[in-house]
Design an enzyme around this catalytic site. Sequence first.
Site, PDB file in Angstrom:
ATOM      1  CD  GLU A 147      52.587  30.972  34.764  1.00  5.52           C
ATOM      2  OE1 GLU A 147      53.172  29.988  35.262  1.00  5.52           O
ATOM      3  OE2 GLU A 147      51.409  31.267  35.039  1.00  5.52           O
TER       4      GLU A 147
ATOM      5  CG  PHE B   1      42.798  36.974  43.762  1.00  8.10           C
ATOM      6  CD1 PHE B   1      43.123  35.922  44.612  1.00  8.10           C
ATOM      7  CD2 PHE B   1      42.589  36.713  42.425  1.00  8.10           C
ATOM      8  CE1 PHE B   1      43.239  34.636  44.120  1.00  8.10           C
ATOM      9  CE2 PHE B   1      42.693  35.429  41.923  1.00  8.10           C
ATOM     10  CZ  PHE B   1      43.026  34.377  42.773  1.00  8.10           C
ATOM     11  CD  GLN B   2      45.927  34.937  40.434  1.00  8.08           C
ATOM     12  OE1 GLN B   2      45.585  35.505  39.407  1.00  8.08           O
ATOM     13  NE2 GLN B   2      46.120  33.622  40.485  1.00  8.08           N
TER      14      GLN B   2
ATOM     15  CE  LYS C 289      39.995  42.446  33.824  1.00  7.18           C
ATOM     16  NZ  LYS C 289      39.115  41.579  34.658  1.00  7.18           N
TER      17      LYS C 289
ATOM     18  CG  MET D 142      78.044  20.434  38.174  1.00  5.02           C
ATOM     19  SD  MET D 142      79.653  19.902  37.555  1.00  5.02           S
ATOM     20  CE  MET D 142      79.399  20.017  35.792  1.00  5.02           C
TER      21      MET D 142
END
Length: 557
Positions: A47, A109-110, A159, A467
């Site tokens: 993502e 969930f999630q 949703k 760096m």
Amino acid sequence: MNGSDALLKKLKENGTDIVFGYPGGVLLPLYDSLYDCDIKHILVRHEQAAAHAADGYARTSGKTGVCIATSGPGATNLVTGIATAQMDSSPVVALTGQVGTPIIGTDAFQEVDTISITMPITKANFQPRKSKDLPEIIDAAYHIAGTGRKGVVVVDLPKDVLEADVNEDDMKKVMKLEGYKPTTKANIKQIKKAIETIKNSEKPIILAGGGVILSDAAGELFEFAKLSNIAVATSLMGKGSIPEDHELSLGLLGMHGLESTNNAVTDCDCLIAIGCRFSDRTTGKVSEFAPNATKIHIDIDPAEIGKNVPIDIPIVGDAKITLRSLIEEYGDEAANWTSEVVEKRKAYVPKMNFNTVPLKPQEVIKEIMEAITPTTIVSTDVGQNQMWMAHYYKTRNPRTFLSSGGLGTMGYSLPAAIGAQIAKPDENVLAICGDGGFQMVSQELATIHEYDLPIVTCVLNNRYLGMVAQWQVLYYDERISQTKLAPTPDFVKLAESYGVRGERVENPGELKETIHEALKSREATVIDIPIDPNELLPMVPPGEKITKIVGEYKVEE
């Protein structure tokens, strides 16, 4: 139609035909609608890459980029890319999935509170709770992301909102954005005051930032610089605002800037900053930044004026519109000091030719410049590869140099190049990476292969987090702690395992031809380039004045 159908219809109405995303359970309604839609979806492999690709697409095209991620870990994986785009004022609409409204707040969930997480790192965010509100929210998201000081807007999509019906009347609603009225046209009295100050000064310098590019004002900046004969220094985000091979270009200013540029800004008596936020990397020690200069600051975001550096003449307005006003009001009086500045810069032409193995980064960048054209788009990662490119590479057109300036996000280059190549399919695109940043996102080679994107990836491979290691050498008595990356993968074989051509270049003179052949073939290629890990770029220590440069500055003799 349902909420998903309405959402996609609004994306089309706002000019979007490409989105970058990764699906998940709560987004099944949206992805089901996408199945029958003519909006093209680019399936990335993580993502974070979706956000960077949307960002790269926006920076290259000037249009608003769109990325999609599901709820919970999908949304949190998007966060770094969102913050990266927001810090550099890149217009992006980020669509995140959310659990259904009846179970929001139940630790379902999630489920994660995406609105709270993204509030500090976005320009705005929304969470529609009813499907009838979705169309006007999408319109508002595009409007906010792409106007004023551009930025990121998150729309968090429960949703059930995606599944419920939306009628035609809902599609016509317009959200009232009370209090959101960006000032684009500057006050004419302030413009005339600025002109009087510039003409009364003896040593004026322009400092161009990313706002010049975001407002498509590069043409106006160049016209004003030539009209007034005032030289232009740039911030990292301002690279490309003026052709860097023109004598009025002074190049990069600040921590990793050119010594001649840092000296010129320190000595100037009038600094005209345009679309620049005066980051700490640009100013160094603020109290000693352009200490004798009257400072004029042109910016569309009034909150930036005076935030980091005290300003004498503030001008709130869009860079393009304001520069046009300056040109119309200025007359034909030219600055005399510029020839002196230009001559001093010629004494600091960096040495680029090195016949050594392993390759010096200066030689690598010289051969990159010889292999490409002024319209080639380059996307850098973060670290030494970024600063070598910022310092040595001459950008000749706006929107052709992409880099994570504000957040400094490793792993930016490759997915941003994907977005750039999608935006400009006929143009050549190079991703410039270090071996550290490349390993953070190398899975996106699968995306490049799947969509047949002819991106050429140059991996400047020194087997260090270069760096950070440089700072350990300079400021921590060479105590190299956890920055050595050996062993690293065989990047040629890694590329080939994804179906991408792999090459390795180890000798001077070979890289130019290798890049040239890769671009000519229009075949995605990864070029592994072992470079000298001991080569350090001179720099200004953090918090010091910009004339205090540490390290050997190698110039042409």
